[in-house]
Design an enzyme around this catalytic site. Structure first.
Site, mmCIF file in Angstrom:
data_model
loop_
_atom_site.group_PDB
_atom_site.id
_atom_site.type_symbol
_atom_site.label_atom_id
_atom_site.label_comp_id
_atom_site.label_asym_id
_atom_site.label_seq_id
_atom_site.Cartn_x
_atom_site.Cartn_y
_atom_site.Cartn_z
ATOM 1 C CB SER A 33 0.428 5.269 -3.222
ATOM 2 O OG SER A 33 0.110 3.906 -3.250
ATOM 3 C CB SER A 75 -2.479 3.680 -5.488
ATOM 4 O OG SER A 75 -2.354 4.695 -4.504
ATOM 5 C CE LYS A 83 -4.408 7.857 -5.049
ATOM 6 N NZ LYS A 83 -3.326 7.296 -4.198
#
Lengths: 483, 95
Positions: free
Chosen positions: A174, A150, A75
């Site tokens: 997330s 997210s 990420k």
């Protein structure tokens, strides 16, 4: 090769069936072919092929580590030395990290090959990946639906077989919510289990990194590498690391599962509820005992979260000042103008909203009424979990009230977006570990089952998830077009 | 609880956060909505409850007072928008 699990890929690499360079090339080609999903912000092709060549040499020399030669993706919240680390924001679009996050370093030391950096909501603030400066990610199961957020790029990349495994971070859901929306397996570990060093901060008392993969077994292999004490993170917990794969097959007879009534209330889509009930039935067949319980404070988790997270966000994001790194506005008139315009021009509207609400909650005269009050109710929520764990081993429920919603469907009303995290937020407030695992479909969109455990029960949760994945094949389904 | 546009401008100033004049009303509306959501907490009795700062109630660790970092000024300053002779440049602060 792209449909094989990480455990299978390890065997293939060790037996010499294929090389890490061949494997890495397969994923780089798929990433190129499926660019329309917008999963990756940065592709590190050159470094990946170099790392794969090194891995092949290590494999040939019998010096392989836990993940030698396995491609993974990070990420874009994890700092990676020499590689752009944007956190999904225009603010850091020009930021080439001068150092590695501990998580990145650990994957590197284990021999993993970094494919690239994954798209995400700006500074991890969002539930749909629509707040990214780099545009929304598309859900591989439905190109018009969000992948969740997210960690939307991570979830979509794993579901679409653009990486065998990825990292995510979970401040209010997330990891779990995008895992549910994309039909993959994700785990948010206990707060303090995975180092936050070099993981760009959003809400420091809630943020926690974790693995995102296709199965519990793969998630266990990734967690084994990610987790552990780190002196560089002052909130890291110094505690021995268990072997996360050793107990995957343990018997579940006698396991006590609690279903909080508050997770099955009016807001839950009835078809999602039916899939969750079917999954719980599967656990009954595996010998678990199921009982209902009531956790009334859970409904306070969204209001508590929307004080604590923005307050910590406003403090953390004050470091972006246009002076030392990141975006700077053109021709600032004076220092205040430099700060104000650099931040104003580089932050998106969701980040601004949270900085504003957090600044307000922490401003003179309001601290007690908001932040302190929220920290007190946070303890009530945490204590309620502890009472529940005195009665049951784990809690189960849905991850999300509905399946993946449409791109653009909730952007007009931030509060409606916030409420899509209603089942995940309490776990972060209490600092507990929890997973999302695929538990069926409504139409052609995946449903995630949430499994919540007491502190440091990651190994147990992985065992519970793995046993379910031995008797179901939801986690093995492949979205159409990505076979 | 509703915030006025003036309050939003004041908060934005405190946060050194530029927001377009045309967006101020929308922020006022959104922030007011969030505060309404948060108002649910008022009903909770919390007089005897200790605020929770760390999920595991862990205290900050101390470490030995030894140098652990080496000087990497040039590496870090290579990222800065404007530097000169090892200094970060900003607009003139004192006339």
């Amino acid at each position: 090769m792209h449909n094989k699990s990480i455990a299978e890929l390890r065997r293939g690499l060790h037996s010499g069936e294929y090389s890490s360079q061949e494997l890495t090339r397969v994923f780089l080609d798929r990433m190129q072919r499926h660019q329309a999903l917008n999963c990756y912000i940065t592709v590190t092709e050159e470094q990946a092929l170099e790392a794969a060549a090194r891995a092949d040499a290590q494999l040939a020399g019998g010096k392989a580590g836990a993940l030698t030669g396995i491609p993974i993706a990070q990420k874009d919240i994890f700092c990676s030395k020499g590689v752009k680390t944007s956190c999904g924001s225009k603010m850091l679009d020009n930021f080439i990290s001068p150092y590695d996050a501990t998580v990145v370093e650990k994957f590197h030391d284990a021999g993993a090959v970094l494919l690239g950096k994954l798209n995400m909501d700006e500074f991890a603030m969002g539930s749909s990946n629509e707040t990214s400066h780099y545009g929304p990610v598309r859900n591989p199961w439905d190109a018009d639906a969000v992948p969740g957020g997210s960690s939307g790029g991570s979830a979509a990349a794993v579901a679409a077989r653009l990486a065998p495994g990825a990292t995510g971070t979970d401040t209010g859901g997330s990891i779990r919510q995008p895992a549910a929306f994309c039909g993959i397996t994700g785990m948010k570990p206990t707060y303090g289990r995975v180092s936050r060093y070099g993981m760009i901060a959003f809400a420091s008392s809630l943020d926690q990194g974790g693995p995102m993969a296709r199965s519990a077994e793969d998630a266990a292999l990734l967690l084994q590498v990610m987790a552990g004490f780190d002196a560089k993170d002052s909130t890291s917990v110094d505690r021995p690391l268990p072997d996360y794969t050793a107990g995957l097959n343990e018997d579940l007879r006698g396991l006590k599962i609690g279903l909080p009534r508050e997770f099955f209330g009016a807001g839950l889509n009835s078809e999602v509820a039916a899939r969750i009930e079917a999954a719980v039935d599967e656990y009954r067949k595996l010998g678990a005992e199921v009982r209902e319980l009531s956790m009334p404070s859970l409904q306070l988790s969204v209001p508590v979260y929307y004080v604590i997270a923005p307050a910590e966000c406003s403090a953390n994001l004050s470091r972006y000042d246009g002076v030392r790194y990141g975006y700077r506005c053109a021709e600032p008139a004076d220092l205040t103008d430099l700060y104000t315009r650099s931040r104003g021009e580089a932050f998106g509207s969701e980040v601004k909203r949270r900085i504003l609400i957090g600044t307000y909650a922490l401003s003179a005269g309001y601290y007690d009424a908001y932040y302190l009050k929220a920290q007190k109710v946070r303890r009530l929520i945490s204590e309620e979990f502890q009472r529940a764990f005195a009665e049951v081993d784990v809690l189960m429920g849905p991850v999300t009230p509905t399946t993946a919603f449409g791109i653009g469907e909730k952007t007009a009303d931030p509060i409606e977006m916030y409420l899509s995290d209603i089942y995940t937020i309490a776990v972060n407030l209490a600092g507990l570990p929890a997973m999302s695992i695929p538990a069926g479909f409504v139409g052609d969109k995946p449903v995630g089952l949430q499994i919540i455990g007491d502190y440091f029960t990651e190994a147990k949760l992985l065992n519970i998830a793995h046993r379910y994945q031995q008797v179901t094949d939801w986690h093995g389904r492949i979205p159409q077009g990505f076979e | 609880m509703s915030l006025t546009s003036e309050q939003v401008n004041k908060i934005a100033h405190l946060a050194r956060l530029g927001i377009d004049a045309s967006d101020v009303d929308a922020y006022a509306r959104d922030l007011s909505g969030i505060l309404d959501l948060v108002a649910q907490l008022d009903a909770q009795q919390t007089d005897q409850v200790l605020p929770m700062a760390h999920p595991l109630d862990q205290a900050q660790r101390l470490r030995a007072d030894v140098v652990t970092e080496e000087d990497q000024r040039e590496l870090f300053q290579a990222l800065a928008p404007q530097v000169e002779e090892g200094l970060y440049l900003v607009p003139k602060v004192i006339e």
